[in-house]
Design a protein around this motif. Structure first.
Motif, short mmCIF file in Angstrom:
data_model
loop_
_atom_site.label_atom_id
_atom_site.label_comp_id
_atom_site.label_asym_id
_atom_site.label_seq_id
_atom_site.Cartn_x
_atom_site.Cartn_y
_atom_site.Cartn_z
N CYS A 16 0.79 -1.28 -0.10
CA CYS A 16 -0.06 0.09 0.01
C CYS A 16 0.77 1.24 0.07
O CYS A 16 1.78 1.35 0.78
CB CYS A 16 -0.96 0.02 0.93
SG CYS A 16 -1.57 1.52 1.72
N CYS B 258 -4.22 0.07 6.72
CA CYS B 258 -4.71 1.51 7.11
C CYS B 258 -6.05 1.90 6.60
O CYS B 258 -6.51 2.89 7.06
CB CYS B 258 -3.71 2.61 6.37
SG CYS B 258 -3.68 2.62 4.43
N CYS C 56 0.59 3.22 3.47
CA CYS C 56 1.05 2.77 4.81
C CYS C 56 2.53 1.92 4.73
O CYS C 56 2.97 1.49 5.77
CB CYS C 56 0.15 2.19 5.65
SG CYS C 56 -0.56 0.79 5.07
N CYS D 175 -7.49 -0.94 1.89
CA CYS D 175 -6.03 -1.42 2.40
C CYS D 175 -6.38 -2.04 3.82
O CYS D 175 -7.10 -1.68 4.79
CB CYS D 175 -4.88 -0.36 2.85
SG CYS D 175 -3.54 -1.00 3.67
ZN LIG Z 1 -2.35 1.06 3.85
#
Ligand SMILES: [Zn+2]
Length: 248
Positions: free
Chosen positions: A206, A233, A209, A230
Motif C-alpha cells: 500500500c 490503514c 502505509c 487497504c
Molecule cells: Zn495502507
C-alpha cells in the motif's frame, strides 16, 4: 481505472491543491498577525509605563508638598530665632531649623532621583510610541502587499471548490462519505496507490502505509471499478497508471 476511482483520485488531487492554497493563505494572515502581536505587546507596555509615570509623578508631587511645608516651617522658625530671648531658646530653634534643613535636602535628593527615573520613563514612552507607529505602517504595507495575493488565492480556492463539487457529483454518496471519513483520519489521503514490488511473486504494498497487500486487491482492481480498502490503514486502493503497466 474505473470512473468512480478516477473521480475519487481527482477529488483527492483537488483537495491537496485546496490544502496547499489554504496554507498559503494562512501564511499571509500569519505575517500580519505577527506584526499585530508586536503592536499589542507594545501597546500594553505603553499603557503600563504611562500608569507607572502617573504614580511616580504623584509621588514627586507629594514629596514636593512635604518639602514646601518644611520650608514654610523653617521660615517661621527663622522669625522665632530673631526674636529669641535666651541662648538656650536660640540654640534649640537652630537645632530644629538644621534638622528640617537636613530633612529637606534628603527630600530634594529623593525628588531628583525620582525625576531622573521619570525622564527615562518619558523617553521610553516616546520611543514606544514611535515603535508602535512604525509597526502600524509595517502592518498596513504588509496588508496592502498581501491584498492582491490573498484575492488571487481566494479566487483559486473558489475555483477548486467548484471543481471539487463537480468531481464529488460523479461519486455515489456512500462512497463519498466513506472517502471523506478516511481522508479525515488520514491527513486528506483517502486513497492510496497499490505499489507493485514484484508482480511475478505477487508482492504488492500500500502506497499509503507501505504494508503488504494481497494480490487479490490488485487483480480485482485491474478489471473492476471497485472500492477496496487497504487491510492495514483502511485507505481506498487504486492502481496508478504506471503500476498497471508494470503488473501486466
Ligand atoms: Zn495502507
Amino acid at each position: 481505472m474505473g470512473p468512480i476511482l478516477a473521480s475519487l483520485l481527482r477529488l483527492q488531487e483537488i483537495e491537496h491543491d485546496m490544502a496547499h492554497v489554504r496554507r498559503r493563505l494562512r501564511s499571509k494572515e500569519n505575517a500580519i498577525r505577527v506584526v499585530q502581536q508586536k503592536i499589542d505587546e507594545l501597546t500594553t507596555r505603553r499603557r503600563e509605563l504611562a500608569e507607572e509615570l502617573r504614580r511616580q509623578q504623584a509621588r514627586v508631587d507629594q514629596v514636593d508638598l512635604d518639602r514646601a511645608s518644611r520650608d514654610e516651617e523653617i521660615e517661621h522658625l527663622r522669625g522665632a530665632l530673631n526674636r529669641a530671648r535666651t541662648n538656650k531658646e536660640y540654640a534649640a530653634l537652630l537645632t530644629q531649623i538644621n534638622s528640617f534643613k537636613a530633612d529637606n535636602s534628603k527630600l530634594e535628593e529623593q525628588i531628583l532621583a525620582t525625576m531622573e527615573g521619570l525622564d527615562k520613563a518619558k523617553a521610553e514612552l516616546e520611543a514606544i510610541g514611535a515603535h508602535v507607529e512604525a509597526e502600524e505602517k509595517r502592518k498596513t504595507h504588509a496588508a496592502e502587499a498581501n491584498a492582491g495575493e490573498v484575492a488571487k488565492l481566494n479566487a483559486m480556492l473558489d475555483e477548486l471548490r467548484q471543481r471539487r463539487n463537480e468531481a464529488a457529483a460523479a461519486v455515489p454518496h456512500d462512497v463519498l462519505a466513506n472517502f471523506d471519513r478516511i481522508a479525515g483520519n488520514r491527513d486528506g489521503e483517502g486513497l492510496a496507490p497499490i505499489e507493485v514490488v514484484d508482480a511475478k511473486r505477487n508482492e504488492f504494498i500500500c502506497g499509503g502505509c507501505y504494508m503488504g497487500l494481497s494480490a487479490e486487491h490488485y487483480n480485482a482492481l485491474l478489471s473492476k471499478d471497485e472500492i477496496r480498502h487497504c487491510d492495514s490503514c483502511g485507505r481506498i486502493l487504486y492502481i496508478p497508471a504506471e503500476a498497471a503497466s508494470k503488473g501486466s
